[in-house]
Design an enzyme around this catalytic site. Structure first.
Site, short mmCIF file in Angstrom:
data_model
loop_
_atom_site.label_atom_id
_atom_site.label_comp_id
_atom_site.label_asym_id
_atom_site.label_seq_id
_atom_site.Cartn_x
_atom_site.Cartn_y
_atom_site.Cartn_z
CB CYS A 10 -0.89 0.00 1.10
SG CYS A 10 -0.21 0.21 2.80
CG ASN A 120 0.63 -2.33 -18.74
OD1 ASN A 120 -0.31 -1.90 -18.46
ND2 ASN A 120 1.68 -1.78 -19.13
CG HIS A 151 9.35 1.00 -18.22
ND1 HIS A 151 9.59 0.27 -19.29
CD2 HIS A 151 8.04 0.83 -17.67
CE1 HIS A 151 8.28 -0.38 -19.38
NE2 HIS A 151 7.38 0.11 -18.36
CE LYS A 155 9.57 -2.51 -15.96
NZ LYS A 155 8.69 -2.77 -14.84
#
Length: 261
Positions: A10, A120, A151, A155
């Site tokens: 979260c 994705n 990206h 990443k």
């Protein structure tokens, strides 16, 4: 009755986006939110993250699976494995967008509980997958195929999970073996006939750009997708969670965003 959705990871970029999407979706409510053990937010209200909802951040993955109708995971390979085990134990459907999971046999877990995994969750990227599949079927093996992705500079996996999924889609549509025909550009070797080439770029805060090119000596066909905001992935993940619970909650199997759209 609203669908109770738990969120693993979260505090991450995607986790926060997903929480925000959940509080604006009238079909769902937040069942709980998990952060990594040791986080300063453990046992604190998720208020500082999104809004004061009387929900505390926890480190208990098992607890979230036990109290949720469906769980969304965007974390790491190691954490995802814990999620898969908890999903099987509590028979709680799982939606995951975690990438870099080579060696994980999702079908093994999906034999016991509904699992929806996609590299994705963007609706646009999944439309791109359908378009790429059709193009590969029509063009056959007469065109060179190149997949380029870019990206942000943090990443870890390369090529991206989405790029690999695009490559596998093309290989299946062209009736060739993906593993033996994929390659990442390096050195000075001439490109392999019938190969599926990958090129990778990393820089800045790029969310995700993907381009698929079919090229011969006369023309180039190019299909592109650029993510403008991570909200597109979060919205797709929530859409996937609702679909999985409403349609497949009692039907074990491995599903993807291709099933949702």
């Amino acid at each position: 009755m609203k669908i109770r959705v738990g969120v693993i990871g979260c505090l991450g970029r995607m986790g926060k986006k997903i929480l925000n999407e959940l509080i604006t979706n009238t079909k769902v409510e937040i069942a709980g939110a998990v952060a990594r053990s040791g986080s300063k937010y453990i046992d604190s209200d998720i208020g500082p993250i999104i809004a004061n909802l009387g929900i505390k951040v926890t480190s208990s993955i098992s607890g979230i699976f036990e109290s949720s109708d469906v769980v969304i995971d965007f974390t790491t390979k190691e954490c995802m494995l814990d999620c898969l085990k908890a999903a099987v134990k509590f028979k709680t459907p799982l939606v995951s967008g975690t990438t870099g999971i080579e060696g994980v046999d999702l079908k093994e877990y999906a034999a016991e509980v509904p699992i929806l995994w996609s590299a994705n969750m963007s609706v646009g990227v999944n439309v791109l997958l359908k378009l790429v599949k059709k193009a590969a079927e029509l063009l056959g093996n007469e065109y060179d195929v190149e997949i380029w992705e870019m990206h942000h500079n943090l990443k870890k996996d390369s090529p991206s999970g989405t790029a690999i999924e695009l490559g596998k889609t093309i290989a299946n549509a062209s009736k060739v073996d993906f593993q033996s025909n994929q390659y990442l550009h390096s050195g000075s070797n001439i490109r392999k006939k019938g190969g599926i080439g990958f090129a990778v770029s990393r820089g800045g805060g790029v969310i995700g750009d993907h381009s698929v090119m079919f090229v011969n000596s006369d023309e180039r066909i190019e299909l592109n997708h650029k993510a403008i905001d991570r909200t597109t992935f979060a919205r797709g993940a929530v859409q996937a969670a609702v679909w999985l619970y409403e349609n497949k909650r009692e039907i074990p199997g491995l599903y993807s965003m291709q099933d949702v759209i």
